[in-house]
Design a protein around this motif. Structure first.
Motif, PDB file in Angstrom:
ATOM      1  N   GLY A   1      57.837   7.682  63.056  1.00  0.00           N
ATOM      2  CA  GLY A   1      58.486   8.996  63.307  1.00  0.00           C
ATOM      3  C   GLY A   1      57.704   9.995  62.721  1.00  0.00           C
ATOM      4  O   GLY A   1      56.358   9.939  62.386  1.00  0.00           O
TER       5      GLY A   1
ATOM      6  N   ASN B   1      52.617   4.877  57.459  1.00  0.00           N
ATOM      7  CA  ASN B   1      53.144   3.911  56.526  1.00  0.00           C
ATOM      8  C   ASN B   1      52.247   2.773  56.543  1.00  0.00           C
ATOM      9  O   ASN B   1      51.230   2.591  57.217  1.00  0.00           O
ATOM     10  CB  ASN B   1      54.542   3.274  57.339  1.00  0.00           C
ATOM     11  CG  ASN B   1      54.299   2.711  58.587  1.00  0.00           C
ATOM     12  OD1 ASN B   1      53.842   1.657  58.740  1.00  0.00           O
ATOM     13  ND2 ASN B   1      55.109   3.288  59.654  1.00  0.00           N
TER      14      ASN B   1
ATOM     15  N   ASP C   1      53.408  11.032  62.170  1.00  0.00           N
ATOM     16  CA  ASP C   1      52.805   9.732  62.503  1.00  0.00           C
ATOM     17  C   ASP C   1      53.095   9.493  64.187  1.00  0.00           C
ATOM     18  O   ASP C   1      52.010   9.469  64.867  1.00  0.00           O
ATOM     19  CB  ASP C   1      53.421   8.692  61.815  1.00  0.00           C
ATOM     20  CG  ASP C   1      52.670   7.374  61.843  1.00  0.00           C
ATOM     21  OD1 ASP C   1      51.643   7.605  62.579  1.00  0.00           O
ATOM     22  OD2 ASP C   1      52.950   6.401  61.234  1.00  0.00           O
TER      23      ASP C   1
HETATM   24  N1  AR6 Z   1      52.613  18.669  62.586  1.00  0.00           N
HETATM   25  C1  AR6 Z   1      52.750  18.969  61.078  1.00  0.00           C
HETATM   26  N2  AR6 Z   1      53.635  18.460  60.424  1.00  0.00           N
HETATM   27  C2  AR6 Z   1      54.566  17.683  60.852  1.00  0.00           C
HETATM   28  C3  AR6 Z   1      54.552  17.434  62.349  1.00  0.00           C
HETATM   29  C4  AR6 Z   1      53.495  18.047  63.233  1.00  0.00           C
HETATM   30  N3  AR6 Z   1      53.469  17.674  64.372  1.00  0.00           N
HETATM   31  N4  AR6 Z   1      55.749  16.500  62.651  1.00  0.00           N
HETATM   32  C5  AR6 Z   1      56.419  16.344  61.477  1.00  0.00           C
HETATM   33  N5  AR6 Z   1      55.590  17.356  60.335  1.00  0.00           N
HETATM   34  P1  AR6 Z   1      56.973  12.944  57.812  1.00  0.00           P
HETATM   35  P2  AR6 Z   1      56.223  11.345  55.265  1.00  0.00           P
HETATM   36  C6  AR6 Z   1      55.987  17.500  59.033  1.00  0.00           C
HETATM   37  O1  AR6 Z   1      58.503  12.251  57.905  1.00  0.00           O
HETATM   38  O2  AR6 Z   1      57.608  11.770  54.698  1.00  0.00           O
HETATM   39  C7  AR6 Z   1      56.723   8.067  59.557  1.00  0.00           C
HETATM   40  O3  AR6 Z   1      57.630   7.424  60.285  1.00  0.00           O
HETATM   41  C8  AR6 Z   1      57.409  17.015  58.696  1.00  0.00           C
HETATM   42  O4  AR6 Z   1      58.436  18.124  58.976  1.00  0.00           O
HETATM   43  O5  AR6 Z   1      56.134  12.653  59.149  1.00  0.00           O
HETATM   44  O6  AR6 Z   1      55.066  10.820  54.419  1.00  0.00           O
HETATM   45  C9  AR6 Z   1      55.690   6.901  58.997  1.00  0.00           C
HETATM   46  O7  AR6 Z   1      55.302   6.106  59.950  1.00  0.00           O
HETATM   47  C10 AR6 Z   1      57.320  16.898  57.189  1.00  0.00           C
HETATM   48  O8  AR6 Z   1      57.160  18.018  56.413  1.00  0.00           O
HETATM   49  O9  AR6 Z   1      56.028  11.886  56.546  1.00  0.00           O
HETATM   50  C11 AR6 Z   1      56.275   6.677  57.803  1.00  0.00           C
HETATM   51  O10 AR6 Z   1      56.962   5.655  58.039  1.00  0.00           O
HETATM   52  C12 AR6 Z   1      55.871  16.141  56.982  1.00  0.00           C
HETATM   53  O11 AR6 Z   1      55.280  16.480  58.194  1.00  0.00           O
HETATM   54  C13 AR6 Z   1      57.019   8.017  57.123  1.00  0.00           C
HETATM   55  O12 AR6 Z   1      57.368   8.612  58.434  1.00  0.00           O
HETATM   56  C14 AR6 Z   1      55.809  14.817  56.618  1.00  0.00           C
HETATM   57  O13 AR6 Z   1      56.986  14.131  57.143  1.00  0.00           O
HETATM   58  C15 AR6 Z   1      56.242   8.714  56.385  1.00  0.00           C
HETATM   59  O14 AR6 Z   1      57.170   9.625  55.910  1.00  0.00           O
END
Ligand code: AR6
Length: 173
Positions: free
Chosen positions: A30, A23, A33
């Protein structure tokens, strides 16, 4: 350049750089990240804090990218990028998402990296429909000039997400 879609935990990948779906504060969160900060250890947060703010609290505007070391990760670098929050698609989301992939690849080329792994940026809490996100991402990656990373991985966290990206890859190829 080769693009491969895999299922797994991006924090485990032994590549030159992994991309973080961060972010604008770059101070963690979460999803992927949180996982990257946990696996990289506390020095990652210190390195992120040291990135200058360009406006109060904002170290990386949406659509841009910044680089830090990977610290305790197998990856040498983390490229932090901020995807758009999905607001229906008519608010510049495709161009902002394309810019995330573009700027990450440009940074990787500047650092002379040969392998890079992306998560499905914006496809989690930011709510971007993965069918559309994968098309935008793959079009952008396939349009990259020569001289950047030779190996590009898309690291999906579930087989269902990987199936969507594989479908988009075979359509785009
Ligand atoms: N390895 C690979 N992919 C992952 C992992 C992992 N360890 N963990 C989750 N994913 P998101 P966004 C996937 O929500 O939508 C954060 O709080 C997950 O299943 O992580 O860009 C940041 O600080 C999904 O398909 O990112 C921001 O505030 C993908 O990664 C916000 O979330 C992205 O999900 C960003 O949201």
């Amino acid at each position: 350049m080769s693009i491969e879609v895999i299922t797994g935990d991006i924090t485990r990948l032994d590549v030159d750089a992994i991309v973080n779906a961060a972010n604008t504060t770059l101070l963690g969160g979460g999803g992927v990240d949180g996982a990257i900060h946990r696996a990289a250890g506390p020095r990652l947060l210190q390195a992120c804090r040291a990135i200058p703010e360009i406006s109060p609290g904002v170290r990386c505007p949406t659509g841009e990218a910044r680089v830090t070391p990977g610290f305790e990760l197998p990856a040498r670098y983390v490229i932090h990028t901020v995807g758009p929050v999905w607001r229906g698609g008519g608010n510049g989301e495709p161009a902002l998402l394309a810019s995330c992939y573009q700027q990450s690849m440009t940074l990787a080329a500047e650092y002379d990296l040969s392998s890079i792994a992306f998560p499905a940026i914006s496809c989690g809490v930011y709510g971007y429909p993965p069918e559309q996100a994968s098309q935008v991402a793959l079009r952008t990656l396939l349009d990259q000039p020569e001289g950047g990373p030779e190996r590009v991985l898309i690291c999906c966290f579930s087989d269902a997400m990987a199936a969507i990206w594989r479908g988009a890859l075979s359509d785009a190829d």
